[in-house]
Design a protein around this motif. Structure first.
Motif, PDB file in Angstrom:
ATOM      1  N   ARG A  53       1.396  -1.870   0.266  1.00 29.39           N
ATOM      2  CA  ARG A  53       0.229  -2.296   1.122  1.00 29.39           C
ATOM      3  C   ARG A  53       0.192  -1.415   2.582  1.00 29.39           C
ATOM      4  O   ARG A  53       1.436  -1.322   3.116  1.00 29.39           O
ATOM      5  CB  ARG A  53       0.288  -3.758   1.288  1.00 29.39           C
ATOM      6  N   PRO A  54      -0.916  -1.022   3.046  1.00 28.03           N
ATOM      7  CA  PRO A  54      -1.210  -0.447   4.179  1.00 28.03           C
ATOM      8  C   PRO A  54      -0.777  -1.543   5.560  1.00 28.03           C
ATOM      9  O   PRO A  54      -1.184  -2.508   5.451  1.00 28.03           O
ATOM     10  CB  PRO A  54      -2.529  -0.011   4.184  1.00 28.03           C
ATOM     11  N   PHE A  55      -0.021  -0.780   6.296  1.00 24.81           N
ATOM     12  CA  PHE A  55       0.264  -1.456   7.537  1.00 24.81           C
ATOM     13  C   PHE A  55      -1.162  -1.732   8.415  1.00 24.81           C
ATOM     14  O   PHE A  55      -1.766  -0.751   8.223  1.00 24.81           O
ATOM     15  CB  PHE A  55       1.117  -0.816   8.517  1.00 24.81           C
ATOM     16  N   GLY A  56      -1.465  -2.711   8.868  1.00 22.40           N
ATOM     17  CA  GLY A  56      -2.793  -2.943   9.620  1.00 22.40           C
ATOM     18  C   GLY A  56      -3.777  -3.559   8.673  1.00 22.40           C
ATOM     19  O   GLY A  56      -4.911  -3.800   9.018  1.00 22.40           O
ATOM     20  N   GLY A  57      -3.270  -3.801   7.181  1.00 16.98           N
ATOM     21  CA  GLY A  57      -4.355  -4.075   6.429  1.00 16.98           C
ATOM     22  C   GLY A  57      -5.330  -3.292   5.758  1.00 16.98           C
ATOM     23  O   GLY A  57      -5.324  -2.010   5.936  1.00 16.98           O
ATOM     24  N   GLY A  58      -6.209  -3.851   5.062  1.00 15.83           N
ATOM     25  CA  GLY A  58      -7.131  -2.909   4.457  1.00 15.83           C
ATOM     26  C   GLY A  58      -6.925  -3.041   2.913  1.00 15.83           C
ATOM     27  O   GLY A  58      -5.966  -3.259   2.242  1.00 15.83           O
ATOM     28  N   ALA A  59      -7.933  -2.332   2.196  1.00 14.54           N
ATOM     29  CA  ALA A  59      -7.808  -2.297   0.681  1.00 14.54           C
ATOM     30  C   ALA A  59      -6.743  -1.265   0.344  1.00 14.54           C
ATOM     31  O   ALA A  59      -6.506  -0.349   1.024  1.00 14.54           O
ATOM     32  CB  ALA A  59      -9.304  -2.131   0.234  1.00 14.54           C
ATOM     33  N   GLY A  60      -6.348  -1.388  -1.182  1.00 15.18           N
ATOM     34  CA  GLY A  60      -5.601  -0.400  -1.771  1.00 15.18           C
ATOM     35  C   GLY A  60      -4.229  -0.279  -1.249  1.00 15.18           C
ATOM     36  O   GLY A  60      -3.793  -1.192  -0.555  1.00 15.18           O
ATOM     37  N   MET A  61      -3.649   0.703  -1.829  1.00 13.52           N
ATOM     38  CA  MET A  61      -1.994   1.013  -1.596  1.00 13.52           C
ATOM     39  C   MET A  61      -1.930   2.289  -1.011  1.00 13.52           C
ATOM     40  O   MET A  61      -2.725   3.295  -1.366  1.00 13.52           O
ATOM     41  CB  MET A  61      -1.288   0.712  -2.884  1.00 13.52           C
ATOM     42  N   VAL A  62      -0.839   2.483  -0.578  1.00 13.47           N
ATOM     43  CA  VAL A  62      -0.509   3.847  -0.052  1.00 13.47           C
ATOM     44  C   VAL A  62       0.909   4.403  -0.541  1.00 13.47           C
ATOM     45  O   VAL A  62       1.913   3.592  -0.719  1.00 13.47           O
ATOM     46  CB  VAL A  62      -0.310   3.862   1.760  1.00 13.47           C
ATOM     47  N   MET A  63       0.759   5.475  -0.879  1.00 12.71           N
ATOM     48  CA  MET A  63       2.111   5.828  -1.316  1.00 12.71           C
ATOM     49  C   MET A  63       3.296   6.186  -0.319  1.00 12.71           C
ATOM     50  O   MET A  63       3.186   6.563   0.821  1.00 12.71           O
ATOM     51  CB  MET A  63       2.093   7.676  -2.157  1.00 12.71           C
ATOM     52  N   LYS A  64       4.614   5.569  -0.929  1.00 13.98           N
ATOM     53  CA  LYS A  64       5.523   5.383   0.237  1.00 13.98           C
ATOM     54  C   LYS A  64       6.519   6.892   0.461  1.00 13.98           C
ATOM     55  O   LYS A  64       6.271   7.790  -0.414  1.00 13.98           O
ATOM     56  CB  LYS A  64       6.629   4.452  -0.472  1.00 13.98           C
ATOM     57  N   PRO A  65       6.824   6.775   1.700  1.00 12.92           N
ATOM     58  CA  PRO A  65       7.540   8.098   1.968  1.00 12.92           C
ATOM     59  C   PRO A  65       8.797   8.427   1.278  1.00 12.92           C
ATOM     60  O   PRO A  65       8.938   9.634   1.249  1.00 12.92           O
ATOM     61  CB  PRO A  65       7.853   8.057   3.547  1.00 12.92           C
ATOM     62  N   GLU A  66       9.602   7.401   1.023  1.00 11.02           N
ATOM     63  CA  GLU A  66      10.762   7.547   0.587  1.00 11.02           C
ATOM     64  C   GLU A  66      11.099   8.569  -0.665  1.00 11.02           C
ATOM     65  O   GLU A  66      11.671   9.585  -0.784  1.00 11.02           O
ATOM     66  CB  GLU A  66      11.824   6.405   0.215  1.00 11.02           C
ATOM     67  N   PRO A  67      10.301   8.418  -1.799  1.00 12.54           N
ATOM     68  CA  PRO A  67      10.356   9.127  -2.966  1.00 12.54           C
ATOM     69  C   PRO A  67       9.762  10.621  -2.801  1.00 12.54           C
ATOM     70  O   PRO A  67      10.367  11.535  -3.277  1.00 12.54           O
ATOM     71  CB  PRO A  67       9.266   8.541  -3.980  1.00 12.54           C
ATOM     72  N   VAL A  68       8.801  10.714  -1.748  1.00 11.45           N
ATOM     73  CA  VAL A  68       8.223  12.177  -1.596  1.00 11.45           C
ATOM     74  C   VAL A  68       9.343  12.958  -0.722  1.00 11.45           C
ATOM     75  O   VAL A  68       9.590  14.011  -1.109  1.00 11.45           O
ATOM     76  CB  VAL A  68       7.065  12.049  -0.876  1.00 11.45           C
ATOM     77  N   PHE A  69      10.116  12.415   0.115  1.00  9.17           N
ATOM     78  CA  PHE A  69      11.021  12.991   0.991  1.00  9.17           C
ATOM     79  C   PHE A  69      11.992  13.345   0.278  1.00  9.17           C
ATOM     80  O   PHE A  69      12.667  14.566   0.243  1.00  9.17           O
ATOM     81  CB  PHE A  69      11.489  12.122   2.149  1.00  9.17           C
ATOM     82  N   ALA A  70      12.500  12.453  -0.785  1.00 10.62           N
ATOM     83  CA  ALA A  70      13.582  12.807  -1.680  1.00 10.62           C
ATOM     84  C   ALA A  70      13.371  13.829  -2.520  1.00 10.62           C
ATOM     85  O   ALA A  70      14.040  14.760  -2.787  1.00 10.62           O
ATOM     86  CB  ALA A  70      14.208  11.604  -2.205  1.00 10.62           C
TER      87      ALA A  70
END
Ligand SMILES: C[S@@+](CC[C@H](N)C(=O)[O-])C[C@H]1O[C@@H](n2cnc3c(N)ncnc32)[C@H](O)[C@@H]1O
Length: 223
Positions: A53-70
């Motif tokens: 979920r996005p920090f600060g609220g709001g609709a939808g989901m956000v892709m997390k950093p860990e898998p992309v960095f790895a």
């Protein structure tokens, strides 16, 4: 040989795309390589979570950093270009496709949901590209568009029957109309000049049609 890695949550979307037509042949001939990776391979929890979920609220989901960095840390090479496909990126044009075709290694990141954590963009992305002013559900097709457009600039990918010379966006003008057999079809005839064998007249006719089309459809290209 240009090497392209695609990072996506939907790798199967590219199965048919990579097997078909001019790109498929280019891959078979080793004129470029494309490897599609499932980003979930770099998740670490049992649910293989790639979003939150996005920090600060709001609709939808956000892709997390860990898998992309790895994933980036495992795949990247010296001097590679890491590209995020996003509607708020710089416009992807024929000139950009041509420039990218000369890179040695590209990593294309496809987003999903509401997009990706901003820290990914700040740390592991070199270039952000949009394929147009509309919003797709995810960036996998956008990555496919980039690959398809750039592969045409790799020497040997287009066969003799296909050529870049008169293409839309290669010069300043859009392409001219094309006709093939039969010369008469349902009361519609091919313009006489194309049947004349007079190459100078044919070139003149094509240039005039290309200019006319560009004036009507894309006057911005003439400025
Ligand atoms: C629903 S979109 C996210 C849109 C984002 N919230 C915004 O308004 O900019 C999900 C993903 O699709 C891809 N995408 C959507 N439209 C695109 C476009 N025009 N060009 C390139 N990628 C696009 C991006 O990878 C994006 O992360």
């Amino acid at each position: 040989m240009p090497r392209i890695d695609v990072l996506t949550l939907f790798p199967r979307m590219l199965d048919g795309f990579l097997a078909e037509s001019i790109l498929g042949k280019g891959l078979q001939k080793d004129l470029l390589s494309v490897t599609v990776h499932d980003l979930r391979r770099w998740t670490t929890d049992k649910h293989r979570t790639a979003d939150d979920r996005p920090f600060g609220g709001g609709a939808g989901m956000v892709m997390k950093p860990e898998p992309v960095f790895a994933a980036m840390e495992e795949l990247q090479s010296e001097g590679c270009r890491r590209i995020y496909l996003t509607p708020d990126g710089a416009p992807f044009t024929s000139a950009v496709a041509s420039a990218l075709s000369r890179e040695r290694h590209l990593i294309l990141l496809s987003g999903h949901y509401e997009g990706i954590d901003q820290r990914i963009r700040e740390r592991v992305i070199d270039l952000e590209l949009s394929i147009g002013d509309y919003v797709l559900t995810n960036g996998t097709l956008a990555a496919a568009v980039v690959i398809d457009a750039l592969c045409r600039f790799i020497p040997g990918v287009l066969g003799e029957e296909n050529s870049l010379t008169h293409e839309s966006f290669t010069g300043k003008l859009l392409d001219f109309p094309q006709y093939t057999r039969p010369a008469e079809f349902r009361g519609m005839s091919v313009p006489q000049v194309l049947l004349s064998g007079n190459h100078a007249e044919i070139e003149k006719w094509r240039a005039a049609r290309a200019l006319e089309k560009t004036r009507i459809v894309r006057p911005d290209l003439l400025k």
